[in-house]
Design a protein around this motif. Sequence first.
Motif, PDB file in Angstrom:
ATOM      1  N   LEU A   1      -2.646   6.270   5.455  1.00 36.78           N
ATOM      2  CA  LEU A   1      -3.205   5.527   6.585  1.00 36.78           C
ATOM      3  C   LEU A   1      -4.271   6.336   7.315  1.00 36.78           C
ATOM      4  CD1 LEU A   1       0.010   3.846   8.025  1.00 36.78           C
ATOM      5  CD2 LEU A   1      -1.834   2.761   6.738  1.00 36.78           C
ATOM      6  N   LEU A   2      -4.052   7.631   7.440  1.00 32.21           N
ATOM      7  CA  LEU A   2      -5.044   8.486   8.094  1.00 32.21           C
ATOM      8  C   LEU A   2      -6.356   8.490   7.310  1.00 32.21           C
ATOM      9  CD1 LEU A   2      -5.658  10.574  10.353  1.00 32.21           C
ATOM     10  CD2 LEU A   2      -4.897  12.319   8.748  1.00 32.21           C
ATOM     11  N   LEU A   3      -6.258   8.646   5.995  1.00 31.18           N
ATOM     12  CA  LEU A   3      -7.462   8.656   5.169  1.00 31.18           C
ATOM     13  C   LEU A   3      -8.171   7.307   5.208  1.00 31.18           C
ATOM     14  CD1 LEU A   3      -6.199  10.683   2.086  1.00 31.18           C
ATOM     15  CD2 LEU A   3      -7.758  11.448   3.891  1.00 31.18           C
ATOM     16  N   LEU A   4      -7.411   6.229   5.173  1.00 32.66           N
ATOM     17  CA  LEU A   4      -7.992   4.895   5.241  1.00 32.66           C
ATOM     18  C   LEU A   4      -8.713   4.675   6.572  1.00 32.66           C
ATOM     19  CD1 LEU A   4      -8.211   2.203   3.698  1.00 32.66           C
ATOM     20  CD2 LEU A   4      -6.129   1.494   4.865  1.00 32.66           C
ATOM     21  N   THR A   5      -8.115   5.151   7.642  1.00 33.46           N
ATOM     22  CA  THR A   5      -8.725   5.024   8.966  1.00 33.46           C
ATOM     23  C   THR A   5     -10.039   5.800   9.036  1.00 33.46           C
ATOM     24  OG1 THR A   5      -6.551   4.798   9.966  1.00 33.46           O
ATOM     25  CG2 THR A   5      -8.350   5.379  11.436  1.00 33.46           C
ATOM     26  N   TRP A   6     -10.018   7.040   8.568  1.00 31.61           N
ATOM     27  CA  TRP A   6     -11.231   7.848   8.600  1.00 31.61           C
ATOM     28  C   TRP A   6     -12.316   7.239   7.716  1.00 31.61           C
ATOM     29  CZ3 TRP A   6     -12.821  11.287  11.939  1.00 31.61           C
ATOM     30  CH2 TRP A   6     -11.877  11.916  12.741  1.00 31.61           C
ATOM     31  N   ALA A   7     -11.925   6.683   6.588  1.00 36.66           N
ATOM     32  CA  ALA A   7     -12.908   6.040   5.721  1.00 36.66           C
ATOM     33  C   ALA A   7     -13.516   4.832   6.428  1.00 36.66           C
ATOM     34  CB  ALA A   7     -12.253   5.621   4.404  1.00 36.66           C
ATOM     35  N   GLY A   8     -12.693   4.054   7.107  1.00 37.89           N
ATOM     36  CA  GLY A   8     -13.193   2.897   7.852  1.00 37.89           C
ATOM     37  C   GLY A   8     -14.134   3.304   8.967  1.00 37.89           C
ATOM     38  N   ILE A   9     -13.795   4.361   9.684  1.00 37.59           N
ATOM     39  CA  ILE A   9     -14.660   4.853  10.767  1.00 37.59           C
ATOM     40  C   ILE A   9     -15.986   5.342  10.185  1.00 37.59           C
ATOM     41  CG2 ILE A   9     -14.930   6.690  12.483  1.00 37.59           C
ATOM     42  CD1 ILE A   9     -11.889   6.422  13.007  1.00 37.59           C
ATOM     43  N   GLY A  10     -15.921   6.044   9.061  1.00 39.82           N
ATOM     44  CA  GLY A  10     -17.150   6.527   8.412  1.00 39.82           C
ATOM     45  C   GLY A  10     -18.047   5.382   7.989  1.00 39.82           C
ATOM     46  N   LEU A  11     -17.467   4.350   7.403  1.00 37.11           N
ATOM     47  CA  LEU A  11     -18.255   3.192   6.990  1.00 37.11           C
ATOM     48  C   LEU A  11     -18.861   2.494   8.204  1.00 37.11           C
ATOM     49  CD1 LEU A  11     -15.983   1.679   4.195  1.00 37.11           C
ATOM     50  CD2 LEU A  11     -18.174   2.860   3.901  1.00 37.11           C
ATOM     51  N   TYR A  12     -18.127   2.409   9.267  1.00 38.39           N
ATOM     52  CA  TYR A  12     -18.625   1.763  10.488  1.00 38.39           C
ATOM     53  C   TYR A  12     -19.794   2.536  11.089  1.00 38.39           C
ATOM     54  CZ  TYR A  12     -18.713  -0.291  15.144  1.00 38.39           C
ATOM     55  OH  TYR A  12     -19.116  -0.912  16.304  1.00 38.39           O
TER      56      TYR A  12
END
Length: 80
Positions: free
Chosen positions: A61-72
Amino acid sequence: MPTILPEGEGIDQYKKQQKAKAREKDKQRKKEEHQTATESAEQNPAKSEIRYRTPWLPWALLLLTWAGIGLYIFGLGLGG
């Protein structure tokens, strides 16, 4: 001929004797338990290696969150 004690002393003396007996029994029981525990510890040494598994879900979940923030942030997501 039995000794006549003042009122209440006989009961107190009896209680003291019973407490002493109980203490001795308790000491003997603890001594036996200690010996048994020592013998079993010698026969079955405990494994000193303890392995903990890291739960994967929080890290995923942490990695998914950081990936989402990076894409945003880089404009590749819905924030366009």
